[in-house]
Motif scaffolding. Structure first.
Motif, PDB file in Angstrom:
ATOM      1  N   ILE A 258       0.881  -1.156   0.068  1.00  0.00           N
ATOM      2  CA  ILE A 258       0.141   0.056  -0.200  1.00  0.00           C
ATOM      3  C   ILE A 258       0.824   1.132  -0.196  1.00  0.00           C
ATOM      4  CG2 ILE A 258      -1.699   1.236   1.521  1.00  0.00           C
ATOM      5  CD1 ILE A 258      -2.747  -1.253   2.654  1.00  0.00           C
ATOM      6  N   PRO A 259       0.681   2.089  -1.004  1.00  0.00           N
ATOM      7  CA  PRO A 259       1.488   3.469  -1.117  1.00  0.00           C
ATOM      8  C   PRO A 259       1.962   3.979   0.298  1.00  0.00           C
ATOM      9  CG  PRO A 259       0.295   3.319  -2.874  1.00  0.00           C
ATOM     10  CD  PRO A 259      -0.262   2.457  -1.926  1.00  0.00           C
ATOM     11  N   LYS A 268      -7.107   8.128   1.235  1.00  0.00           N
ATOM     12  CA  LYS A 268      -6.708   7.134   0.298  1.00  0.00           C
ATOM     13  C   LYS A 268      -6.807   5.818   0.455  1.00  0.00           C
ATOM     14  CE  LYS A 268      -3.498  10.377  -2.029  1.00  0.00           C
ATOM     15  NZ  LYS A 268      -2.295  10.646  -2.406  1.00  0.00           N
ATOM     16  N   ILE A 269      -7.164   5.822   2.088  1.00  0.00           N
ATOM     17  CA  ILE A 269      -7.304   4.175   2.434  1.00  0.00           C
ATOM     18  C   ILE A 269      -8.662   3.692   2.009  1.00  0.00           C
ATOM     19  CG2 ILE A 269      -7.256   2.684   4.596  1.00  0.00           C
ATOM     20  CD1 ILE A 269      -4.377   3.871   4.002  1.00  0.00           C
ATOM     21  N   THR A 270      -8.462   2.815   1.095  1.00  0.00           N
ATOM     22  CA  THR A 270      -9.876   2.059   0.568  1.00  0.00           C
ATOM     23  C   THR A 270     -10.113   0.942   1.804  1.00  0.00           C
ATOM     24  OG1 THR A 270      -8.765   0.536  -0.702  1.00  0.00           O
ATOM     25  CG2 THR A 270      -9.067   2.626  -1.601  1.00  0.00           C
ATOM     26  N   GLN A 271     -11.449   0.462   1.320  1.00  0.00           N
ATOM     27  CA  GLN A 271     -11.985  -0.776   1.934  1.00  0.00           C
ATOM     28  C   GLN A 271     -11.079  -2.127   1.736  1.00  0.00           C
ATOM     29  OE1 GLN A 271     -14.532  -0.917   4.342  1.00  0.00           O
ATOM     30  NE2 GLN A 271     -13.184  -2.987   4.863  1.00  0.00           N
ATOM     31  N   GLU A 272     -10.676  -2.145   0.691  1.00  0.00           N
ATOM     32  CA  GLU A 272      -9.426  -3.179   0.403  1.00  0.00           C
ATOM     33  C   GLU A 272      -8.358  -2.988   1.060  1.00  0.00           C
ATOM     34  OE1 GLU A 272      -7.320  -5.138  -3.708  1.00  0.00           O
ATOM     35  OE2 GLU A 272      -8.419  -3.278  -3.855  1.00  0.00           O
ATOM     36  N   THR A 276      -6.604  -5.511   3.948  1.00  0.00           N
ATOM     37  CA  THR A 276      -5.304  -5.911   3.846  1.00  0.00           C
ATOM     38  C   THR A 276      -4.605  -5.558   5.184  1.00  0.00           C
ATOM     39  OG1 THR A 276      -5.165  -5.557   1.520  1.00  0.00           O
ATOM     40  CG2 THR A 276      -3.056  -5.654   2.704  1.00  0.00           C
ATOM     41  N   LEU A 277      -4.723  -4.397   5.484  1.00  0.00           N
ATOM     42  CA  LEU A 277      -4.159  -3.854   6.921  1.00  0.00           C
ATOM     43  C   LEU A 277      -4.618  -4.691   8.215  1.00  0.00           C
ATOM     44  CD1 LEU A 277      -4.375  -0.145   6.382  1.00  0.00           C
ATOM     45  CD2 LEU A 277      -2.163  -1.580   6.399  1.00  0.00           C
ATOM     46  N   ASN A 278      -6.017  -5.034   8.391  1.00  0.00           N
ATOM     47  CA  ASN A 278      -6.430  -6.027   9.144  1.00  0.00           C
ATOM     48  C   ASN A 278      -5.701  -7.320   9.272  1.00  0.00           C
ATOM     49  OD1 ASN A 278      -8.188  -4.182  10.603  1.00  0.00           O
ATOM     50  ND2 ASN A 278      -9.664  -4.388   9.150  1.00  0.00           N
ATOM     51  N   VAL A 279      -5.324  -7.905   8.170  1.00  0.00           N
ATOM     52  CA  VAL A 279      -4.475  -9.256   7.833  1.00  0.00           C
ATOM     53  C   VAL A 279      -3.075  -8.787   8.396  1.00  0.00           C
ATOM     54  CG1 VAL A 279      -3.562 -10.853   6.250  1.00  0.00           C
ATOM     55  CG2 VAL A 279      -5.945  -9.984   5.968  1.00  0.00           C
ATOM     56  N   MET A 280      -2.576  -7.743   8.071  1.00  0.00           N
ATOM     57  CA  MET A 280      -1.334  -7.514   8.492  1.00  0.00           C
ATOM     58  C   MET A 280      -1.206  -7.290  10.180  1.00  0.00           C
ATOM     59  SD  MET A 280       1.953  -6.808   7.841  1.00  0.00           S
ATOM     60  CE  MET A 280       3.288  -6.126   8.502  1.00  0.00           C
ATOM     61  N   TRP A 281      -2.018  -6.663  10.657  1.00  0.00           N
ATOM     62  CA  TRP A 281      -2.253  -6.484  12.116  1.00  0.00           C
ATOM     63  C   TRP A 281      -2.200  -7.950  12.852  1.00  0.00           C
ATOM     64  CZ3 TRP A 281      -6.608  -7.081  15.599  1.00  0.00           C
ATOM     65  CH2 TRP A 281      -6.304  -6.699  16.781  1.00  0.00           C
ATOM     66  N   SER A 282      -3.055  -8.460  12.123  1.00  0.00           N
ATOM     67  CA  SER A 282      -3.368 -10.086  12.808  1.00  0.00           C
ATOM     68  C   SER A 282      -1.974 -10.933  12.630  1.00  0.00           C
ATOM     69  CB  SER A 282      -3.947 -10.754  12.233  1.00  0.00           C
ATOM     70  OG  SER A 282      -5.518 -10.314  12.210  1.00  0.00           O
ATOM     71  N   LYS A 283      -1.215 -10.533  11.563  1.00  0.00           N
ATOM     72  CA  LYS A 283       0.078 -11.297  11.359  1.00  0.00           C
ATOM     73  C   LYS A 283       1.231 -10.718  12.376  1.00  0.00           C
ATOM     74  CE  LYS A 283       3.882 -11.427   7.988  1.00  0.00           C
ATOM     75  NZ  LYS A 283       4.343 -10.965   6.607  1.00  0.00           N
TER      76      LYS A 283
END
Length: 450
Positions: A258-259, A268-272, A276-283
Motif C-alpha cells: 500500500i503506497p 486514500k485508504i480504501t476498504q480493500e 489488507t491492513l487488518n490481515v497485517m495487524w493479525s500477522k
C-alpha cells in the motif's frame, strides 16, 4: 527480625576460604587454579584477602609459594601480625585437603561472593529509589536496570584452549552450518548480500551509512523486517529520528504494497486497504519485532533494554537509527570524541549480547564534492572510530538523487568494509513509494540489463 540488608552479616564461607589458601600453599597446580578462579574481593575475611593478595604478588617472582616464603613477604610489608602470624599460616596448611579439591572449595567461595554482590546491588538500587537528589527518575531506573543486569551477566573467566581444540570447534561449526543444524546468521532479506555475508553475524557491529534521503533508514528497517517478520528472530529497533507511528507506516507499506502516501492521507485508504491492513495487524501479533522511540535514548538505556530482551526473548538483532542523534545528556566540548565513545560502546554491546548490532550513520558533505558522488569510508561523519569499530560497513548510494535520468529506481549498496570476507557492491531496486529496497532480477548486470 534481622535486616536482610545488614552489611555486617554477609554470606560467607570462612572454612572454604581457609581451605583454598591452604591448598594454594601446598601445590603449584592448586596455586594456579586459585589465582585463575578467584579474585581478592571474593574473600570475605580481610585477613584472607591480605593473604590471597600476597600469594598472588609473590607468585609473580617464584614458581611456588611456601608458608615460610609467604611469612617473610607478609612481614616485609608489615602484615604478618595482622593475619595472625606464622601460626595461622601453619594452620591453613595443616588443615588443607588434597590440592586437587581446590576447585570445589573455590566455587563455594565464589558463590558466597556473588550472594554478597547481590545484596550490595539490591542496596544500591534501594538507595537510588530513596535518594532525594535524583533529578530524573528515568535516569535512576536506567542505572538500576544496569546494576541488576550486570549481575546476570557475570561469567567465570574464559580459559585458553589449545589450537587443535579451537580448530575442532571451527570444523564442527562449519559442518553444523552445512547440515542445517545452525543458521548462517541473521538474514538481511537480500539475495546477493546474504550470499557474501552469510547473514549478519553474532557479535558484529554493522554500519549502514548514507547522506540524507538516500534510504539508510529504509535499508535498516528492511533488515529488521527480514529478521523479525520473515524469520521470526527477535529484533528491536531504537529510533531516535522517527516516531513509532512513522515506522509502522513504513513497515505496513513495505509489507502490504500500500503506497506510503496513503498512510499520510487517510482519505486514500480504501476498504480493500483496510482488509489488507487488518490481515497485517493479525500477522504482527506473533512476530517478535519491538520498537522503542523513547526521546533522549542513551547507551545505558539501550544496553539495559537489550539485556532484558536477550534474557526474555532471545534477542537476535538490534537496529539503532541513528548514531549521531545519540546524546549522553551532558554538555560536551568534543563531539567527535563523544561519537567515538558511542561507536565503541555499540561494538562492545554486540560482543556482549552475541548479536549483530546495526547502527545507522550519517555521511559528511565530502560525498557531494566528488564528480561521481560515490561515498567512501572516510566520509563517515564526526568520527574515524566508526570505521575502525565496525565489522561491516554498507554505504547507500542512489545516483538518481543527483540526476533523475541516472539509473532511476536503482541503488548501490557498497560494502566498503567486511572484516571477515570480501567487499562488493550490490545493486538493488529502490521502491520509495513503498519504503523498501528489493532484489534486482536474478542475473541482473551479467552481460547486460534484464
Amino acid at each position: 527480625m534481622s535486616d536482610i540488608f545488614d552489611q555486617g552479616n554477609q554470606p560467607h564461607k570462612e572454612q572454604a576460604e581457609r581451605t583454598v589458601l591452604g591448598c594454594m600453599l601446598v601445590g603449584r597446580r592448586a596455586l594456579d587454579d586459585g589465582l585463575r578462579l578467584l579474585a581478592e574481593t571474593d574473600f570475605y575475611s580481610p585477613v584472607n584477602q591480605i593473604i590471597f593478595n600476597q600469594i598472588r604478588s609473590t607468585s609473580d617472582k617464584v614458581s611456588a609459594v611456601t608458608p615460610e616464603l609467604l611469612a617473610g613477604e607478609l612481614d616485609k610489608h608489615g602484615n604478618l601480625e595482622k593475619v595472625g602470624g606464622s601460626d595461622y599460616l601453619a594452620e591453613l596448611v595443616a588443615a588443607a585437603p588434597a590440592p586437587a579439591s581446590l576447585p570445589y572449595y573455590a566455587q563455594a567461595v565464589k558463590d558466597a561472593a556473588r550472594q554478597r554482590k547481590l545484596i550490595q546491588v539490591g542496596t544500591r538500587i534501594a538507595q537510588l529509589g530513596h535518594s532525594s537528589d535524583v533529578g530524573n527518575v528515568s535516569d535512576a531506573i536506567s542505572l538500576a536496570l544496569n546494576e541488576a543486569f550486570t549481575l546476570g551477566d557475570e561469567r567465570t573467566t574464559r580459559d585458553y584452549v589449545d589450537a587443535h581444540t579451537a580448530d575442532e570447534e571451527l570444523l564442527r561449526h562449519i559442518d553444523n552450518i552445512q547440515q542445517g543444524v545452525i543458521p548462517d546468521g541473521v538474514p538481511t532479506g537480500f539475495r546477493d548480500i546474504d550470499e557474501v555475508t552469510r547473514g549478519l553475524q553474532p557479535g558484529q557491529m554493522v554500519v549502514v551509512a548514507g547522506r540524507p534521503a538516500m534510504g539508510k533508514s529504509t535499508l535498516g528497517m528492511d533488515f529488521a523486517r527480514s529478521a523479525a517478520l520473515h524469520h521470526d528472530m527477535c529484533t528491536v529497533v531504537f529510533s531516535l529520528e522517527m516516531s513509532r507511528m512513522e515506522l509502522m507506516q513504513r513497515i505496513n507499506s513495505a509489507e502490504t504494497d500500500i503506497p506510503l502516501s496513503a498512510f499520510r492521507n487517510a482519505d486514500k485508504i480504501t476498504q480493500e486497504h483496510w482488509d489488507t491492513l487488518n490481515v497485517m495487524w493479525s500477522k504482527l501479533e506473533d512476530k517478535p519485532l519491538y520498537i522503542d522511540d523513547s526521546p533522549g535514548l542513551n547507551i545505558t538505556d539501550i544496553r539495559a533494554k537489550c539485556r532484558r530482551l536477550k534474557q526474555s526473548d532471545d534477542l537476535k538483532l538490534v537496529v539503532i537509527d541513528y548514531l549521531q542523534l545519540m546524546s549522553s545528556g551532558r554538555p560536551t566540548n568534543n563531539r567527535q570524541q563523544e561519537v567515538s565513545e558511542y561507536s565503541r560502546q555499540m561494538k562492545l554491546l554486540a560482543k556482549e549480547l552475541g548479536v549483530p548490532v546495526v547502527v545507522l550513520s550519517q555521511l559528511n558533505r565530502n560525498v557531494e564534492m566528488r564528480n561521481d558522488k560515490k561515498p567512501q569510508l572516510s566520509d563517515l561523519r564526526e568520527s574515524g572510530s566508526i570505521e575502525q569499530d565496525a565489522d561491516v560497513v554498507f554505504l547507500v548510494h542512489r545516483p538518481d538523487v543527483y540526476d533523475r535520468e541516472d539509473r532511476p529506481g536503482e541503488a548501490d549498496v557498497i560494502m566498503a568494509k567486511h572484516r571477515n570476507g570480501p567487499t562488493d557492491t550490490f545493486t538493488l531496486a529502490f521502491l520509495g513509494a513503498f519504503s523498501k529496497f528489493k532484489d534486482m532480477p536474478q542475473g541482473y548486470g551479467e552481460g547486460g540489463e534484464i
